[in-house]
Motif scaffolding. Structure first.
Motif, PDB file in Angstrom:
ATOM      1  N   PRO A 461       0.817  -1.214   0.000  1.00  0.00           N
ATOM      2  CA  PRO A 461       0.000   0.000   0.000  1.00  0.00           C
ATOM      3  C   PRO A 461       0.855   1.269   0.000  1.00  0.00           C
ATOM      4  O   PRO A 461       1.811   1.383   0.762  1.00  0.00           O
ATOM      5  CB  PRO A 461      -0.797  -0.112   1.303  1.00  0.00           C
ATOM      6  CG  PRO A 461       0.062  -0.950   2.194  1.00  0.00           C
ATOM      7  CD  PRO A 461       0.765  -1.927   1.292  1.00  0.00           C
ATOM      8  N   ARG A 463       0.365   5.490   0.110  1.00  0.00           N
ATOM      9  CA  ARG A 463      -0.560   6.613   0.309  1.00  0.00           C
ATOM     10  C   ARG A 463      -0.195   7.723  -0.661  1.00  0.00           C
ATOM     11  O   ARG A 463       0.954   8.186  -0.690  1.00  0.00           O
ATOM     12  CB  ARG A 463      -0.461   7.130   1.735  1.00  0.00           C
ATOM     13  CG  ARG A 463      -1.573   8.096   2.131  1.00  0.00           C
ATOM     14  CD  ARG A 463      -2.900   7.382   2.237  1.00  0.00           C
ATOM     15  NE  ARG A 463      -3.874   8.154   3.010  1.00  0.00           N
ATOM     16  CZ  ARG A 463      -5.131   7.783   3.189  1.00  0.00           C
ATOM     17  NH1 ARG A 463      -5.554   6.643   2.640  1.00  0.00           N
ATOM     18  NH2 ARG A 463      -5.958   8.508   3.897  1.00  0.00           N
ATOM     19  N   VAL A 464      -1.148   8.137  -1.476  1.00  0.00           N
ATOM     20  CA  VAL A 464      -0.911   9.134  -2.515  1.00  0.00           C
ATOM     21  C   VAL A 464      -1.513  10.466  -2.070  1.00  0.00           C
ATOM     22  O   VAL A 464      -2.715  10.551  -1.782  1.00  0.00           O
ATOM     23  CB  VAL A 464      -1.512   8.696  -3.862  1.00  0.00           C
ATOM     24  CG1 VAL A 464      -1.276   9.768  -4.916  1.00  0.00           C
ATOM     25  CG2 VAL A 464      -0.909   7.361  -4.300  1.00  0.00           C
ATOM     26  N   ARG A 471      -5.398   9.121  -0.972  1.00  0.00           N
ATOM     27  CA  ARG A 471      -5.948   7.798  -1.246  1.00  0.00           C
ATOM     28  C   ARG A 471      -4.832   6.767  -1.128  1.00  0.00           C
ATOM     29  O   ARG A 471      -3.647   7.099  -1.230  1.00  0.00           O
ATOM     30  CB  ARG A 471      -6.539   7.746  -2.656  1.00  0.00           C
ATOM     31  CG  ARG A 471      -5.521   8.029  -3.756  1.00  0.00           C
ATOM     32  CD  ARG A 471      -6.155   8.106  -5.137  1.00  0.00           C
ATOM     33  NE  ARG A 471      -5.180   8.436  -6.161  1.00  0.00           N
ATOM     34  CZ  ARG A 471      -4.421   7.554  -6.800  1.00  0.00           C
ATOM     35  NH1 ARG A 471      -4.561   6.255  -6.511  1.00  0.00           N
ATOM     36  NH2 ARG A 471      -3.555   7.932  -7.719  1.00  0.00           N
ATOM     37  N   THR A 472      -5.204   5.539  -0.901  1.00  0.00           N
ATOM     38  CA  THR A 472      -4.231   4.453  -0.827  1.00  0.00           C
ATOM     39  C   THR A 472      -4.256   3.670  -2.135  1.00  0.00           C
ATOM     40  O   THR A 472      -5.318   3.237  -2.588  1.00  0.00           O
ATOM     41  CB  THR A 472      -4.529   3.524   0.354  1.00  0.00           C
ATOM     42  OG1 THR A 472      -4.461   4.270   1.568  1.00  0.00           O
ATOM     43  CG2 THR A 472      -3.504   2.394   0.420  1.00  0.00           C
ATOM     44  N   ALA A 473      -3.085   3.502  -2.744  1.00  0.00           N
ATOM     45  CA  ALA A 473      -2.963   2.794  -4.026  1.00  0.00           C
ATOM     46  C   ALA A 473      -2.069   1.565  -3.828  1.00  0.00           C
ATOM     47  O   ALA A 473      -0.836   1.689  -3.818  1.00  0.00           O
ATOM     48  CB  ALA A 473      -2.377   3.711  -5.083  1.00  0.00           C
ATOM     49  N   LEU A 476       1.433   0.612  -6.219  1.00  0.00           N
ATOM     50  CA  LEU A 476       1.472   1.759  -7.122  1.00  0.00           C
ATOM     51  C   LEU A 476       2.631   1.704  -8.111  1.00  0.00           C
ATOM     52  O   LEU A 476       2.462   1.984  -9.292  1.00  0.00           O
ATOM     53  CB  LEU A 476       1.538   3.058  -6.308  1.00  0.00           C
ATOM     54  CG  LEU A 476       1.638   4.350  -7.112  1.00  0.00           C
ATOM     55  CD1 LEU A 476       0.377   4.574  -7.930  1.00  0.00           C
ATOM     56  CD2 LEU A 476       1.898   5.534  -6.189  1.00  0.00           C
TER      57      LEU A 476
END
Length: 524
Positions: A461, A463-464, A471-473, A476
């Motif tokens: 995960p 965090r963006v 949001r959590t991607a 990524l």
């Protein structure tokens, strides 16, 4: 009332200091944690400062370490104030409650600047917002360039890193008097500051001095010792002196800085080239910090907050119009990046497939960023699941061409977007909501060890922080990182054809010549 009665006064191990109240925060600037590193102390490990009588004024920033100014191209984006004086091993404290017993969490901040520039006096790093939110903020000056990271046969390595360790010890021993809790210290930094944090996390002498760590756009790493020696030898040749600390100590500081700039003017993350760095020294840095940390034999219990910006490379290439120049060089620039990153043409083709509209500069920048930064931080997070938190800062600057570039997140982390020096990178009108989110996450991590999203695990995960709510991607950057499985395990890769265009060593030398004529890439 007199100023003596209204200004905060705190006693340190070496004497009392008088700060100032600013917007409800007690601020102490320019407190010496070590003696001036000049005269017989030049190129030597830091020594304790001489005690003083009475109350020392701590209302203004102390002297900054000797450093060259940024080039004109970079100076339009990065502030770097210089304060004259010898007593440059000093620190600053922002605290909401300068009283023993407050036991507040502490963030110790190490500035960036390629280990050659920067200081704690940069207004972006002001700690008022952290103090407002219940955190004691300490920012540190340390030796830079050849004074801090030159490698000599007659002096210990890494004096700049030893300065940082001395400051960390000072904080651990003294911060309770300023309202801090020595058992809740977080060590943080950005760029070269983050690289320094990585080295200190792994340093045996630093164990027990901090509880958590923040690494922004800088991985744990060790520089090549031969490269550091070459820097010193090139400087010695220009100065016409032996390549020893004793000989360099006799050189005028201004001349030393000019020579350092001349020798390192083509250094930088994208092209490589001459630069200073932390080296393995068998003492403070007994082995490569990343290898030590991923092996799990250093700071096992430290919680980590770490990440990067989406477009790190744009600060390295945008000044001076280098994005356009690299795009025009096309296949030659890509081959240079392949040699720099020790990767093959399959990696480059994979990046192009993931970014079908990207030009050569974008591909080169992301390749180098992943090689130097994201891959090492992925490794570190993989070695410490459950206690690592990873982020990406994705908000693009309002200044043309910068995107979400290196160092852009700093004004948001410190919630200092209202100061001119933050707007130099972000432009006018940066969203306060984003600063609230990013700064709030850092405060939570320093205070509680949890920035507000799930820790690293098998889902990766991230965090963006960009436009809109955070949001959590999951996963990524996994697609790009996976491409490196095809890269050589070690050693420089040959420069193969890129899209059918044969690349020769003469072509790579032409890249360097053209970039030198255009102003080069100076480390930021």
């Amino acid at each position: 009332m007199t100023a003596d009665q209204t200004d905060p006064v705190v006693r340190t191990p070496h004497g009392a200091v008088r700060g100032r109240y600013e917007h409800g925060t007690a601020v102490f600037r320019g407190i010496p944690y070590a003696a001036p590193p000049f005269g017989p102390r030049r190129f030597r490990p830091p020594e304790p400062p001489e005690p003083w009588e009475g109350v020392r004024d701590a209302g203004a920033y102390g002297p900054t370490a000797p450093k060259p100014p940024y080039s004109e191209a970079f100076a339009q984006y990065l502030a770097d104030p210089a304060v004259p004086g010898d007593d440059c091993l000093n620190l600053n404290v922002w605290t909401p409650d300068p009283a023993p017993g407050a036991r507040l969490p502490v963030l110790v901040w190490l500035h960036g600047g390629a280990l050659t520039r920067g200081s704690s006096a940069v207004p972006v790093y002001a700690g008022h917002s952290f103090a407002r939110d219940g955190v004691v903020l300490v920012s540190v000056n340390y030796r830079l360039g050849v004074e801090g990271y030159g490698l000599f046969p007659d002096a210990p390595a890494n004096p700049g890193l030893r300065d940082q360790l001395a400051a960390l010890r000072w904080v651990h021993d003294s911060i309770a008097a300023f309202g801090g809790d020595p058992d809740r210290i977080t060590l943080g930094g950005q760029s070269a500051g983050a690289i320094s944090v990585g080295a200190l996390i792994a340093a045996p002498q630093a164990q027990g001095l901090f509880r958590r760590a923040v690494l922004q756009s800088g991985p744990p790493e060790a520089a090549d010792r031969d490269k550091a020696r070459r820097m010193v030898r090139r400087m010695a040749a220009r100065l016409k002196v032996p390549a020893t600390a004793a000989a360099f100590a006799d050189v005028d500081r201004a001349l030393l800085l000019r020579t350092q700039s001349e020798v390192s003017r083509l250094g930088g993350p994208v092209l490589g080239g001459p630069s200073f760095g932390i080296v393995v020294d068998g003492d403070l840095v007994p082995r490569d910090p990343l290898e030590a940390l991923t092996a799990g034999d250093a700071a096992r219990g430290a919680d980590l907050l770490m990440g990067w910006t989406s477009d790190e490379h744009r600060l390295w290439l945008a000044p001076g119009g280098l994005v356009e120049r690299v795009d025009r060089l096309g296949a030659v620039a890509l081959a240079g990046a392949m040699a720099r990153c020790h990767c093959g043409h399959e990696v480059v083709r994979g990046y192009r497939a993931l970014r079908p509209r990207a030009g050569a500069a974008e591909i080169v920048g992301q390749l180098v960023t992943d090689h130097l930064l994201r891959r090492p931080l992925h490794r570190l997070a993989d070695a410490r699941p459950g206690s690592s938190y990873v982020y990406e800062f994705a908000w693009p600057s309002l200044r043309p061409g910068l995107g979400a570039c290196h160092a852009l997140e700093l004004g948001f982390v410190f919630d200092t977007g209202d100061v001119f020096e933050s707007r130099m990178l972000a432009g006018d009108g940066a969203p306060q909501e984003l600063a609230d989110a990013l700064h709030g996450a850092w405060v939570r991590f320093v205070t509680e060890g949890d920035p507000g999203w799930e820790p690293w695990d098998a889902a990766h995960p991230v965090r963006v922080f960009g436009d809109g709510p955070p949001r959590t991607a999951p996963g990524l950057r996994d697609a790009e990182i996976a491409l490196w499985a095809t890269a050589p395990a070690s050693g420089p890769a040959p420069a193969p054809p890129v899209d059918g265009a044969p690349v020769r060593s003469a072509d790579l030398r032409a890249v360097i010549r053209r970039l030198r004529r255009s102003g080069g890439v100076r480390g930021a």
